[in-house]
Design an enzyme around this catalytic site. Structure first.
Site, PDB file in Angstrom:
ATOM      1  CG  ASP A 315      -1.911   1.134   1.193  1.00  0.00           C
ATOM      2  OD1 ASP A 315      -2.634   1.234   0.193  1.00  0.00           O
ATOM      3  OD2 ASP A 315      -1.950   1.915   2.155  1.00  0.00           O
ATOM      4  CG  ASP A 352      -6.033  23.324   7.117  1.00  0.00           C
ATOM      5  OD1 ASP A 352      -6.348  22.333   7.807  1.00  0.00           O
ATOM      6  OD2 ASP A 352      -5.898  23.290   5.876  1.00  0.00           O
ATOM      7  CB  THR A 389     -16.753  24.198  -0.393  1.00  0.00           C
ATOM      8  OG1 THR A 389     -16.007  23.773   0.757  1.00  0.00           O
ATOM      9  CG2 THR A 389     -18.134  24.654   0.041  1.00  0.00           C
ATOM     10  CG  ASP A 530      -7.227  -3.896   2.797  1.00  0.00           C
ATOM     11  OD1 ASP A 530      -7.284  -3.507   1.618  1.00  0.00           O
ATOM     12  OD2 ASP A 530      -6.854  -3.175   3.741  1.00  0.00           O
TER      13      ASP A 530
END
Length: 690
Positions: A315, A352, A389, A530
């Protein structure tokens, strides 16, 4: 598991004491028949014991002292082989004892179906069955394996993983599995039990490390068949020599007859006793080394399959890359300075708290010395990211600063009636081609430029992939990214191939495709999605933090939940195969060298001319036979540490590995017996036993 169980020393006194006792317990014929090669030695030991008792009664075929020494060393050969296996099993038993401390019969808070009275009542954890629902509060131990159906809590899994850092377990998603024996540190969980008593993950771990369910792997079975075939050949050859023994109908005309004691010694020295005595220990030790890496394998077959793997599915996120995209470059639009773009991008990211947002603030500070500003002092209001958005930013009065995906920003500008520059569109495409993620920054209706977010490839991963390539293993990166981004990251990481926009169906189809080509596939996973691919893979490593479905589908569980562990698992499996191959080479070469010691000595009394083949210059025929038998037993003991520790792993191809084995263990297997047998012969001569 604690560190004490994972560390191992061959010279541990307690371990050696228990192994010595177990060596005698394993002398049972039922135990010996499990190893055909050593069973032949066992039968030979019984036969020479009978001959010695006859010699004591005056009916011996040879001097009683000679028969006694041969008999003792034949029994030592069997005991030393038992000892090798017992030492390997002893480490597993120590690990199992540690795990048992985590398995306790505790009181569980079983939830009631009715709403009247108490919502739960106490029951013993051993009375819980699959489907029962229990409440686990702060300070409580999880009574059984299960899945969280409600709540979120911090859980201490050190009893299972050895790691003290707590982990978060919550309902839904891929982090809802809890293991019996772990402890809830905060808050509460409602858990649905997924295993019956005796079937828990901890029970399976204990059974595995004790070796109760260890079955021979296909390669080990093939090697056993080869060793049995070689043993039968030498057994038949020895039987044909019986007419030359003193019990034959007609005594040999040429010289003195060959005794049965000598024929038994000849057989034991020429059959592959070295690898026969160490084969089981190598298998047990291979599983033990996997355990030391905090990986639980459900069988030796899984460990061996790891050594034969030639395709690795990895992965991308958290394995090949760090997993958190980081701001790497500010690309200003035409007419905008880079520092201006950095200033606006930092403003848009002040509130943020995502790794990406924090990295933009840090990059602006590092590149242009822009200090973080207090969003409250600025009188700004934060606009959080939303799936609708796909943008975030701040409002500073009438000033609106935004950052987000290119298409989302374009729609935002269209709504304002402002154009979206074609040059910025080209910048976005260029960033995507590099495998990075572009974020477009706007200040009101003005497009300031692009911030490049890069998913950082882990340091050293390219070298690890090159190492795997030298071993003949193909690496395939699995990612949900688009093909453009996936191709760029795979190229940077040095992977051989990639699967972009991967779905459970796509992963399953890819694995089946490789298996149809005759290849062995390994992959890792932690989620319910998985599970199908894990179940299909030859080596399936499930994360301990993952779902119950993933752990049940896999044939290994990584207690550390580290996706990169897959590379170490393959290396451990290959080390076990390399160890077996090296010691098999040494054992066969060892037998070749012993021919020169024991065959001339065994038949020189019957055919005196064979004395010319005594290239070792051994003192007498009796000392030659005794020296070979003693060396044959001692070499097993000498090789036990190597069998348990394993041959040092090197990333080389099969052809190079074969050359190395022939050069080191093949040549060594011929030279060492010449030296060892000669030295033992000299000692016997000095003691007057020659």
């Amino acid at each position: 598991m604690n560190d004490q169980t994972k560390s191992f020393s061959f010279f541990d006194r307690n371990l050696l004491r228990v192994a010595c006792v177990d060596s005698f317990r394993k002398l049972s014929p039922v135990q010996q028949m499990k190893n055909p090669v050593m069973f032949v030695v066992w039968v030979g030991s019984v036969l020479t014991t009978v001959l010695y008792l006859q010699a004591l009664g005056g009916k011996g075929e040879a001097p009683a002292g000679f028969i006694l020494v041969v008999t003792l060393w034949l029994w030592f050969t069997v005991l030393f082989a038992n000892f090798a296996e017992a030492v390997a099993e002893g480490r597993s038993k120590a690990q199992a004892a540690s795990l048992r401390h985590a398995r306790r019969d505790i009181l569980a808070k079983k939830m009631t179906e009715s709403s009247q009275g108490s919502p739960w009542f106490s029951v013993a954890s051993s009375d819980l069955r699959r489907g029962d629902v229990v409440l686990v509060e702060a300070g409580d131990m999880v009574p059984a394996d299960g899945e969280v159906i409600e709540g979120v809590a911090s859980v201490n899994e050190s009893a299972i993983t050895g790691e003290s850092a707590p982990v978060i377990r919550e309902s839904g998603g891929d982090f809802n599995a809890v293991t019996g024996g772990t402890t809830v540190l905060s808050d509460w969980l409602i858990v649905q039990v997924t295993s019956n008593p005796g079937e828990s993950f901890l029970d399976r771990m204990i059974a595995m490390v004790e070796g109760a369910k260890r079955q021979k792997t296909p390669n080990e079975i093939a090697l056993t068949i080869l060793l049995v075939a070689m043993t039968l050949i030498f057994l038949l050859a020895t039987v044909t020599l019986l007419p030359f023994s003193m019990y034959s109908v007609e005594v040999a005309k040429v010289g003195q007859p060959v005794t049965i004691t000598v024929l038994v010694a000849l057989l034991v020295c020429l059959i592959p006793t070295t690898i026969g005595g160490l084969l089981s220990a190598i298998g047990v030790a291979g599983m033990g080394r996997m355990m030391q890496k905090n990986v639980i394998a459900t069988s030796g077959r899984a460990v061996e399959a790891a050594g034969d793997v030639d395709v690795l599915l990895l992965d991308k996120t958290g394995t090949i890359t760090l997993g958190n995209r980081q701001a790497s470059t500010f690309i200003p639009a035409q007419g905008v300075k880079e520092s201006e773009l950095a200033d606006v991008a930092q403003l848009a990211s002040l509130a943020d708290e995502t790794p990406e947002g924090r990295s933009i603030v840090v990059l602006a500070k590092q590149r242009f010395g822009l200090r973080e500003r207090d969003i409250h002092a600025l009188g700004a209001s934060f606009v959080p990211f939303s799936a609708q958005t796909r943008m975030s930013g701040v409002n500073l009065g009438s000033r609106q600063v935004r950052k987000g995906a290119a298409d989302a920003v374009k729609k935002y500008l269209d709504a304002l009636g402002s154009p979206y520059p074609e040059a910025v569109s080209r910048q976005v495409d260029e960033v995507a081609r590099r495998g990075s993620t572009p974020l477009v920054v706007v200040d009101g209706a003005r497009v300031m430029g692009v911030v490049e977010l890069k998913d950082i490839v882990k340091g050293g991963i390219k070298e690890r992939f090159a190492e795997l390539r030298r071993m003949g293993i193909k690496t395939v990166m699995i990612t949900g990214d688009n093909r453009l981004t996936a191709a760029a990251i795979a190229a940077e990481a040095g992977g051989d191939d990639f699967l972009a926009e991967a779905t459970p169906e796509a992963k399953l189809a890819l694995i089946r495709q490789y298996q149809a080509e005759g290849r062995l596939v390994a992959m890792t996973g932690d989620g319910t999605n998985d599970a199908p691919a894990l179940a299909q893979s030859d080596v399936a490593v499930a994360m301990n933090t993952g779902t119950q479905a993933a752990k049940e589908a896999g044939n290994m569980v990584d207690l550390d939940s580290n996706p990169t562990k897959l590379i170490e698992i393959v290396e451990t499996g290959k080390q076990m195969l390399m160890t077996r191959g090296a010691l098999t080479t040494f054992s066969i070469a060892n037998d070749v060298a012993k021919y020169f010691a024991i065959i001339p000595a065994a038949f020189v009394t019957t055919y005196p001319a064979l004395g010319a083949l005594n290239v070792m210059g051994l003192t007498t025929p009796a000392s030659a036979i005794l020296s070979a038998v003693i060396f044959n037993a001692l070499v097993i003991v000498a090789l036990i540490p190597l069998a348990l520790r394993g041959v040092k792993y090197r990333a080389v191809g099969a052809a190079q590995l074969l050359r190395n084995n022939l050069l080191i263990y093949g040549a060594g297997g011929i030279i060492v017996p010449f030296i060892g047998i000669k030295m033992i012969d000299m000692v016997l001569a000095a003691l007057g036993w020659a």
